[in-house]
Design a protein around this motif. Structure first.
Motif, PDB file in Angstrom:
ATOM      1  N   ALA A   1      67.398 143.606  23.806  1.00 41.73           N
ATOM      2  CA  ALA A   1      68.767 143.282  23.387  1.00 41.73           C
ATOM      3  C   ALA A   1      69.324 144.344  22.435  1.00 41.73           C
ATOM      4  N   GLU A   2      68.473 144.896  21.589  1.00 41.48           N
ATOM      5  CA  GLU A   2      68.913 145.934  20.656  1.00 41.48           C
ATOM      6  C   GLU A   2      69.422 147.170  21.396  1.00 41.48           C
ATOM      7  N   HIS A   3      68.713 147.574  22.460  1.00 36.97           N
ATOM      8  CA  HIS A   3      69.134 148.731  23.249  1.00 36.97           C
ATOM      9  C   HIS A   3      70.435 148.437  23.995  1.00 36.97           C
ATOM     10  N   LEU A   4      70.552 147.238  24.543  1.00 35.01           N
ATOM     11  CA  LEU A   4      71.780 146.885  25.261  1.00 35.01           C
ATOM     12  C   LEU A   4      72.980 146.877  24.320  1.00 35.01           C
ATOM     13  N   GLU A   5      72.785 146.386  23.101  1.00 41.00           N
ATOM     14  CA  GLU A   5      73.878 146.381  22.123  1.00 41.00           C
ATOM     15  C   GLU A   5      74.265 147.805  21.748  1.00 41.00           C
ATOM     16  N   SER A   6      73.296 148.687  21.638  1.00 42.31           N
ATOM     17  CA  SER A   6      73.565 150.089  21.335  1.00 42.31           C
ATOM     18  C   SER A   6      74.402 150.720  22.453  1.00 42.31           C
ATOM     19  N   ILE A   7      74.085 150.407  23.692  1.00 38.18           N
ATOM     20  CA  ILE A   7      74.860 150.924  24.830  1.00 38.18           C
ATOM     21  C   ILE A   7      76.272 150.366  24.798  1.00 38.18           C
ATOM     22  N   ARG A   8      76.414 149.088  24.497  1.00 39.75           N
ATOM     23  CA  ARG A   8      77.746 148.472  24.436  1.00 39.75           C
ATOM     24  C   ARG A   8      78.633 149.147  23.395  1.00 39.75           C
ATOM     25  N   ARG A   9      78.047 149.549  22.272  1.00 40.39           N
ATOM     26  CA  ARG A   9      78.826 150.180  21.190  1.00 40.39           C
ATOM     27  C   ARG A   9      79.104 151.656  21.446  1.00 40.39           C
ATOM     28  N   SER A  10      78.346 152.282  22.308  1.00 33.41           N
ATOM     29  CA  SER A  10      78.454 153.725  22.535  1.00 33.41           C
ATOM     30  C   SER A  10      79.692 154.085  23.326  1.00 33.41           C
ATOM     31  N   LYS A  11      80.285 155.220  22.966  1.00 37.68           N
ATOM     32  CA  LYS A  11      81.409 155.782  23.718  1.00 37.68           C
ATOM     33  C   LYS A  11      80.899 156.788  24.760  1.00 37.68           C
ATOM     34  N   ARG A  12      79.833 157.493  24.417  1.00 38.39           N
ATOM     35  CA  ARG A  12      79.254 158.514  25.293  1.00 38.39           C
ATOM     36  C   ARG A  12      77.785 158.174  25.516  1.00 38.39           C
ATOM     37  N   ILE A  13      77.373 158.221  26.777  1.00 39.81           N
ATOM     38  CA  ILE A  13      75.992 157.908  27.132  1.00 39.81           C
ATOM     39  C   ILE A  13      75.450 159.057  27.971  1.00 39.81           C
ATOM     40  N   VAL A  14      74.287 159.550  27.600  1.00 40.61           N
ATOM     41  CA  VAL A  14      73.609 160.598  28.358  1.00 40.61           C
ATOM     42  C   VAL A  14      72.510 159.941  29.183  1.00 40.61           C
ATOM     43  N   VAL A  15      72.548 160.180  30.492  1.00 40.92           N
ATOM     44  CA  VAL A  15      71.550 159.639  31.413  1.00 40.92           C
ATOM     45  C   VAL A  15      70.732 160.808  31.930  1.00 40.92           C
ATOM     46  N   LYS A  16      69.413 160.783  31.705  1.00 43.18           N
ATOM     47  CA  LYS A  16      68.533 161.865  32.155  1.00 43.18           C
ATOM     48  C   LYS A  16      67.685 161.356  33.310  1.00 43.18           C
ATOM     49  N   LEU A  17      67.790 162.017  34.441  1.00 39.91           N
ATOM     50  CA  LEU A  17      67.009 161.657  35.619  1.00 39.91           C
ATOM     51  C   LEU A  17      65.958 162.734  35.869  1.00 39.91           C
ATOM     52  N   GLY A  18      64.716 162.325  35.936  1.00 37.14           N
ATOM     53  CA  GLY A  18      63.629 163.254  36.206  1.00 37.14           C
ATOM     54  C   GLY A  18      63.417 163.430  37.706  1.00 37.14           C
ATOM     55  N   THR A  19      62.617 164.392  38.046  1.00 36.19           N
ATOM     56  CA  THR A  19      62.334 164.706  39.443  1.00 36.19           C
ATOM     57  C   THR A  19      61.800 163.498  40.194  1.00 36.19           C
ATOM     58  N   GLN A  20      60.946 162.700  39.563  1.00 34.08           N
ATOM     59  CA  GLN A  20      60.355 161.541  40.225  1.00 34.08           C
ATOM     60  C   GLN A  20      61.386 160.461  40.532  1.00 34.08           C
ATOM     61  N   VAL A  21      62.497 160.437  39.801  1.00 36.43           N
ATOM     62  CA  VAL A  21      63.579 159.490  40.072  1.00 36.43           C
ATOM     63  C   VAL A  21      64.468 160.009  41.200  1.00 36.43           C
ATOM     64  N   VAL A  22      64.743 161.292  41.186  1.00 30.54           N
ATOM     65  CA  VAL A  22      65.691 161.910  42.110  1.00 30.54           C
ATOM     66  C   VAL A  22      65.100 162.108  43.508  1.00 30.54           C
ATOM     67  N   THR A  23      63.791 162.336  43.585  1.00 27.67           N
ATOM     68  CA  THR A  23      63.164 162.619  44.873  1.00 27.67           C
ATOM     69  C   THR A  23      62.178 161.521  45.261  1.00 27.67           C
ATOM     70  N   SER A  24      61.897 161.492  46.559  1.00 28.71           N
ATOM     71  CA  SER A  24      60.842 160.640  47.097  1.00 28.71           C
ATOM     72  C   SER A  24      59.911 161.546  47.888  1.00 28.71           C
ATOM     73  N   GLN A  25      58.903 160.980  48.492  1.00 24.98           N
ATOM     74  CA  GLN A  25      57.987 161.824  49.262  1.00 24.98           C
ATOM     75  C   GLN A  25      58.672 162.453  50.476  1.00 24.98           C
ATOM     76  N   PHE A  26      59.839 161.929  50.857  1.00 28.10           N
ATOM     77  CA  PHE A  26      60.546 162.429  52.035  1.00 28.10           C
ATOM     78  C   PHE A  26      61.721 163.341  51.696  1.00 28.10           C
ATOM     79  N   GLY A  27      62.050 163.506  50.439  1.00 29.69           N
ATOM     80  CA  GLY A  27      63.202 164.312  50.039  1.00 29.69           C
ATOM     81  C   GLY A  27      63.987 163.602  48.962  1.00 29.69           C
ATOM     82  N   LEU A  28      65.277 163.496  49.157  1.00 30.79           N
ATOM     83  CA  LEU A  28      66.163 162.859  48.191  1.00 30.79           C
ATOM     84  C   LEU A  28      65.955 161.343  48.195  1.00 30.79           C
TER      85      LEU A  28
END
Length: 121
Positions: free
Chosen positions: A3-30
């Motif tokens: 809940a603390e993290h969700l409240e922090s997101i609710r109050r934020s104006k700017r959010i940085v989302v970092k996606l790593g290679t393991q999120v962006v790709t699968s064993q077959f590609g994208l």
């Protein structure tokens, strides 16, 4: 996420989302289904007047799946994979944001960086 993290997101104006290679790709590609879900979530946040900055890895991994298999990459091969993968990644982000934006304008841009550009000397 607590809940603390969700409240922090609710109050934020700017959010940085970092996606790593393991999120962006699968064993077959994208990993399109994963990226589609993330773009939908980003669009929800944008609809709440949040500025979202998406930082994405995955260009080398994606390029490697396209052009080279089965061995450790040399520096030149990594650079070639990054060039191929980056164009595929940017095209996919552009397609998904256009398709899923719900009429919101989407600006997709690449800011290339090299380790030498980050030097403080």
């Amino acid at each position: 996420m607590g809940a603390e993290h969700l409240e922090s997101i609710r109050r934020s104006k700017r959010i940085v989302v970092k996606l790593g290679t393991q999120v962006v790709t699968s064993q077959f590609g994208l990993a399109e289904a994963r990226l589609r879900a993330l773009v939908k979530d980003i669009n929800i946040l944008r609809g709440q007047d949040k500025e979202i900055i998406l930082v994405s890895s995955g260009a080398v991994g994606l390029g490697k799946k396209e052009i080279i298999t089965g061995h450790t990459l040399s520096l030149v091969e990594k650079q070639a994979c990054a060039a191929v993968g980056q164009s595929l990644l940017m095209a996919e982000y552009h397609r998904l944001f256009q398709e899923l934006s719900g009429g919101q304008p989407s600006r997709i841009a690449q800011i290339p960086r090299a380790v030498s550009a980050l030097s403080t000397s």
